[in-house]
Design an enzyme around this catalytic site. Structure first.
Site, PDB file in Angstrom:
ATOM      1  N   LYS A 167       0.902  -1.142  -0.117  1.00  0.00           N
ATOM      2  CA  LYS A 167      -0.055  -0.121  -0.054  1.00  0.00           C
ATOM      3  C   LYS A 167       0.852   1.266  -0.003  1.00  0.00           C
ATOM      4  CE  LYS A 167      -2.585   2.516   3.350  1.00  0.00           C
ATOM      5  NZ  LYS A 167      -1.386   3.435   4.012  1.00  0.00           N
ATOM      6  N   ASN A 168       1.997   1.314   0.769  1.00  0.00           N
ATOM      7  CA  ASN A 168       2.886   2.329   1.022  1.00  0.00           C
ATOM      8  C   ASN A 168       3.675   2.770  -0.131  1.00  0.00           C
ATOM      9  OD1 ASN A 168       1.285   3.155   3.286  1.00  0.00           O
ATOM     10  ND2 ASN A 168       2.897   2.655   4.664  1.00  0.00           N
ATOM     11  N   ARG A 189      -4.094  10.111   3.305  1.00  0.00           N
ATOM     12  CA  ARG A 189      -2.917  10.740   3.393  1.00  0.00           C
ATOM     13  C   ARG A 189      -2.038  10.790   2.231  1.00  0.00           C
ATOM     14  NH1 ARG A 189      -0.792  13.724   7.235  1.00  0.00           N
ATOM     15  NH2 ARG A 189       1.444  13.530   7.469  1.00  0.00           N
ATOM     16  N   CYS A 249      -5.484   8.389   8.683  1.00  0.00           N
ATOM     17  CA  CYS A 249      -5.863   7.995   9.936  1.00  0.00           C
ATOM     18  C   CYS A 249      -5.375   9.128  11.241  1.00  0.00           C
ATOM     19  CB  CYS A 249      -5.286   6.541  10.410  1.00  0.00           C
ATOM     20  SG  CYS A 249      -5.892   5.311   9.440  1.00  0.00           S
ATOM     21  N   ARG A 298       0.348  14.604  12.710  1.00  0.00           N
ATOM     22  CA  ARG A 298       0.802  14.265  11.555  1.00  0.00           C
ATOM     23  C   ARG A 298       1.071  15.552  10.556  1.00  0.00           C
ATOM     24  NH1 ARG A 298      -2.131   9.116   8.982  1.00  0.00           N
ATOM     25  NH2 ARG A 298      -0.075   8.566   8.380  1.00  0.00           N
ATOM     26  N   PRO A 299       1.815  16.495  10.925  1.00  0.00           N
ATOM     27  CA  PRO A 299       2.138  17.689  10.384  1.00  0.00           C
ATOM     28  C   PRO A 299       2.905  17.406   8.990  1.00  0.00           C
ATOM     29  CG  PRO A 299       3.842  17.730  11.976  1.00  0.00           C
ATOM     30  CD  PRO A 299       2.717  16.349  12.490  1.00  0.00           C
ATOM     31  N   ASP A 350       3.559   0.641  12.122  1.00  0.00           N
ATOM     32  CA  ASP A 350       2.233   0.217  11.630  1.00  0.00           C
ATOM     33  C   ASP A 350       1.911  -1.192  11.807  1.00  0.00           C
ATOM     34  OD1 ASP A 350       1.834   2.580  10.216  1.00  0.00           O
ATOM     35  OD2 ASP A 350       2.371   1.950   8.413  1.00  0.00           O
ATOM     36  N   ILE A 396       6.766   7.019  17.298  1.00  0.00           N
ATOM     37  CA  ILE A 396       6.280   7.659  16.100  1.00  0.00           C
ATOM     38  C   ILE A 396       5.212   8.621  16.192  1.00  0.00           C
ATOM     39  CG2 ILE A 396       6.267   7.554  13.797  1.00  0.00           C
ATOM     40  CD1 ILE A 396       8.883   6.420  14.731  1.00  0.00           C
ATOM     41  N   ARG A 412      -9.226  -0.097   3.358  1.00  0.00           N
ATOM     42  CA  ARG A 412      -8.425   0.857   2.824  1.00  0.00           C
ATOM     43  C   ARG A 412      -6.607   0.393   2.624  1.00  0.00           C
ATOM     44  NH1 ARG A 412      -8.056   6.553   5.974  1.00  0.00           N
ATOM     45  NH2 ARG A 412      -6.237   6.820   4.689  1.00  0.00           N
TER      46      ARG A 412
HETATM   47  C1  UD1 Z   1       4.036   6.765   6.312  1.00  0.00           C
HETATM   48  C2  UD1 Z   1       3.298   5.848   6.210  1.00  0.00           C
HETATM   49  C3  UD1 Z   1       2.437   5.427   7.440  1.00  0.00           C
HETATM   50  C4  UD1 Z   1       3.538   4.953   8.520  1.00  0.00           C
HETATM   51  C5  UD1 Z   1       4.543   6.099   8.550  1.00  0.00           C
HETATM   52  C6  UD1 Z   1       5.524   5.704   9.498  1.00  0.00           C
HETATM   53  C7  UD1 Z   1       2.406   6.316   3.979  1.00  0.00           C
HETATM   54  C8  UD1 Z   1       1.170   6.775   2.953  1.00  0.00           C
HETATM   55  N1  UD1 Z   1       2.062   6.149   5.146  1.00  0.00           N
HETATM   56  O1  UD1 Z   1       3.432   7.819   6.888  1.00  0.00           O
HETATM   57  O2  UD1 Z   1       1.658   4.117   7.166  1.00  0.00           O
HETATM   58  O3  UD1 Z   1       3.024   4.924   9.833  1.00  0.00           O
HETATM   59  O4  UD1 Z   1       5.157   6.264   7.366  1.00  0.00           O
HETATM   60  O5  UD1 Z   1       6.291   4.712   9.177  1.00  0.00           O
HETATM   61  O6  UD1 Z   1       3.274   5.829   3.522  1.00  0.00           O
HETATM   62  N2  UD1 Z   1       6.324  14.318  10.848  1.00  0.00           N
HETATM   63  C9  UD1 Z   1       6.423  15.660  11.042  1.00  0.00           C
HETATM   64  N3  UD1 Z   1       6.720  16.706  10.039  1.00  0.00           N
HETATM   65  C10 UD1 Z   1       6.435  16.207   8.837  1.00  0.00           C
HETATM   66  C11 UD1 Z   1       6.349  14.987   8.354  1.00  0.00           C
HETATM   67  C12 UD1 Z   1       6.365  14.112   9.689  1.00  0.00           C
HETATM   68  O7  UD1 Z   1       6.870  16.226  12.343  1.00  0.00           O
HETATM   69  O8  UD1 Z   1       6.568  17.090   7.850  1.00  0.00           O
HETATM   70  C13 UD1 Z   1       6.362  13.378  11.934  1.00  0.00           C
HETATM   71  C14 UD1 Z   1       5.076  12.767  12.222  1.00  0.00           C
HETATM   72  O9  UD1 Z   1       4.131  13.631  12.812  1.00  0.00           O
HETATM   73  C15 UD1 Z   1       5.258  11.578  12.867  1.00  0.00           C
HETATM   74  C16 UD1 Z   1       6.798  11.075  12.208  1.00  0.00           C
HETATM   75  O10 UD1 Z   1       7.364  12.208  11.571  1.00  0.00           O
HETATM   76  O11 UD1 Z   1       5.344  11.655  14.181  1.00  0.00           O
HETATM   77  C17 UD1 Z   1       6.595   9.990  11.099  1.00  0.00           C
HETATM   78  O12 UD1 Z   1       5.864  10.486   9.868  1.00  0.00           O
HETATM   79  P1  UD1 Z   1       6.112  10.094   8.310  1.00  0.00           P
HETATM   80  O13 UD1 Z   1       7.192   9.161   8.347  1.00  0.00           O
HETATM   81  O14 UD1 Z   1       6.162  11.290   7.676  1.00  0.00           O
HETATM   82  O15 UD1 Z   1       4.845   9.355   8.096  1.00  0.00           O
HETATM   83  P2  UD1 Z   1       4.108   9.452   6.930  1.00  0.00           P
HETATM   84  O16 UD1 Z   1       4.717   9.724   5.765  1.00  0.00           O
HETATM   85  O17 UD1 Z   1       2.841  10.289   7.459  1.00  0.00           O
END
Ligand code: UD1
Length: 417
Positions: A22-23, A92, A116, A121-122, A304, A326, A398
């Site tokens: 999926k990702n 997302r 989710c 998730r900023p 995850d 995380i 999903r």
């Molecule tokens: C992706 C995956 C999700 C998985 C996650 C961590 C997809 C679509 N989703 O989510 O399934 O749980 O990786 O393995 O691939 N963060 C910030 N600022 C940012 C981006 C992230 O502070 O600009 C923080 C987030 O709040 C979180 C952490 O970094 O605490 C991890 O986020 P990130 O690795 O970006 O996860 P996603 O890409 O949202």
């Protein structure tokens, strides 16, 4: 509203084949619009996130043909216009259109993505990356206009190795002028899969899978064929199900190397696995012992898989500790598991939970609050005594391709009602 009904306690034997990740696919589809010709992607899972991305492509006038697990995307006639609030919010991964449209048109107009509710998730790291490549960002009430006169390569250090930010910056940088270096990049296998796809189109990306990724911008990206890697989270979910109910249950079409942390923890708990090159067979074991887990970025224990692992830990004798590093809100499933008979304590900061096993779970009505939390309840339903009904199952659908069919095939009593 459809629900999942499970009659618990049935042993599972046979083979479960893992689908495409999926990702990965949710980034490959937006990445396809960077291509100046047609692309074909195979091993595409049948999940609703893919349908939602197809709807965005359709909205942008790109054409898609999806058949037998492949998707062909032609974005030669794409029209760059606002991606509406409804389309942006659906998932997302809509945020990958930020990097892809910025890379192709130097402009993107869309809203904050959905996904989710497992934490704040900023997307500040994505935006910082775009700005360092020369983009200007205007934001009002979660509506973003990101545009650049020209994109120019730069050195970008990520304060946290975010999966989304790493991929999005790669997408914006492949057609930028000059060299981009992403430092402290995320190293997840999905990032390697996206970089390979872009390189197959003619991009020049090196170092994907390490903490430093170098991208040399190119002018043109050509047609290619690409395959989605197996879903390590889906594979991990079935491994856990196998540990609880499997009798020579084989999980096929997976990459064991992508699941080293989970395999280590299951082994520590006493799970008996025969690890092959692209499959794992799980043998029946009656008693497991408690283990502690701490979620980390890859190659650490995947966040995850934390919620599904929590269900497994309810069946391990003793006290297991889960530390979620995380996300801030990833224990909602435990409150539902409690209704089924699980015993646990959550620390006030919502980052640590202690699970006390072995608990006798009983089937009841529960509601899924997020994708992996929903999977955690589904696994609980499979081992519980009696009948479990799960509500809000759209979360589960999903991310898990044909989960009802795959489990039924190996002996589970599970259906959508
Ligand atoms: C992706 C995956 C999700 C998985 C996650 C961590 C997809 C679509 N989703 O989510 O399934 O749980 O990786 O393995 O691939 N963060 C910030 N600022 C940012 C981006 C992230 O502070 O600009 C923080 C987030 O709040 C979180 C952490 O970094 O605490 C991890 O986020 P990130 O690795 O970006 O996860 P996603 O890409 O949202």
């Amino acid at each position: 509203m459809p629900k999942i009904k499970i009659e618990g306690g049935h042993q599972l034997t046979g083979t479960i084949t893992v689908s495409g990740a999926k990702n990965s696919v949710v980034a490959l589809i937006p990445a396809a619009i960077l291509c100046d010709e047609k692309v074909k992607i195979s091993n595409v899972p049948n999940i609703t996130d893919v349908n939602d991305l197809e709807n965005i492509l359709d909205h942008l006038n790109a054409t898609t043909v999806r058949k037998d697990g492949t998707i062909e995307i032609n974005s030669s006639d794409i029209i760059n216009k606002e991606i509406t609030y409804e389309l942006s919010k659906k998932l997302r991964a809509s945020y990958y259109f930020m990097g892809a449209l910025l890379g192709r048109f130097k402009k993107v107009d869309m809203y904050f993505p959905g996904g989710c509710a497992i934490g704040a998730r900023p997307i500040n790291l994505h935006l910082k990356g775009f700005e360092l490549l020369g983009a200007k960002i205007t934001e009002e009430d979660n509506h973003f206009i990101i545009e650049a006169d020209k994109l120019k390569g730069n050195n970008i250090y990520l304060d946290f190795p975010s999966v989304g930010a790493t991929i999005n910056i790669m997408l914006a940088a492949v057609k930028a002028k000059g060299k981009t270096i992403i430092d402290n990049a995320a190293q997840e296998p999905e990032i390697v899969n996206i970089a390979t796809f872009l390189n197959n189109m003619g991009a020049k990306i090196k170092g994907a899978g390490t903490s430093t990724i170098t991208i040399i911008g190119v002018k043109y990206l050509h047609s290619c064929f690409h395959e989605v890697i197996p879903d390590r989270i889906e594979a991990g979910t079935y491994l856990i199900i196998g540990a609880l109910l499997g009798k020579k249950l084989k999980i096929a079409n997976m990459i064991p190397n992508h699941l080293e942390a989970l395999i280590a923890k299951l082994t520590e708990a006493g799970v008996d696995m025969e690890i092959g090159i692209d499959n794992i067979i799980i043998n029946e074991v009656k008693d497991y012992k408690a283990v502690d887990i701490k979620t980390l970025v890859y190659p650490g224990f995947a966040t995850d898989l934390q919620q599904v692992m929590a269900t497994f830990l309810t069946q391990c004798k003793g006290k297991s500790l889960i530390e979620e590093t995380i996300y801030e809100n990833r224990f909602q499933n435990l409150l539902r598991l409690e209704k089924m008979g699980a015993e646990f304590k959550i620390a006030p900061d919502n980052r640590i939970a202690v699970i006390k096993g072995k608990a006798k779970l009983k089937g009841t009505y529960v509601d899924a609050t997020d994708l992996r939390g929903g999977a955690s309840l589904l696994v609980a339903g499979l081992i519980a005594e009696g009948e479990t009904t799960i509500d809000n199952i759209s979360y589960i659908l999903r991310g898990y391709d044909q989960i009802i069919e795959k489990l039924t095939e190996v002996g589970a009593k599970i259906e959508i009602i």
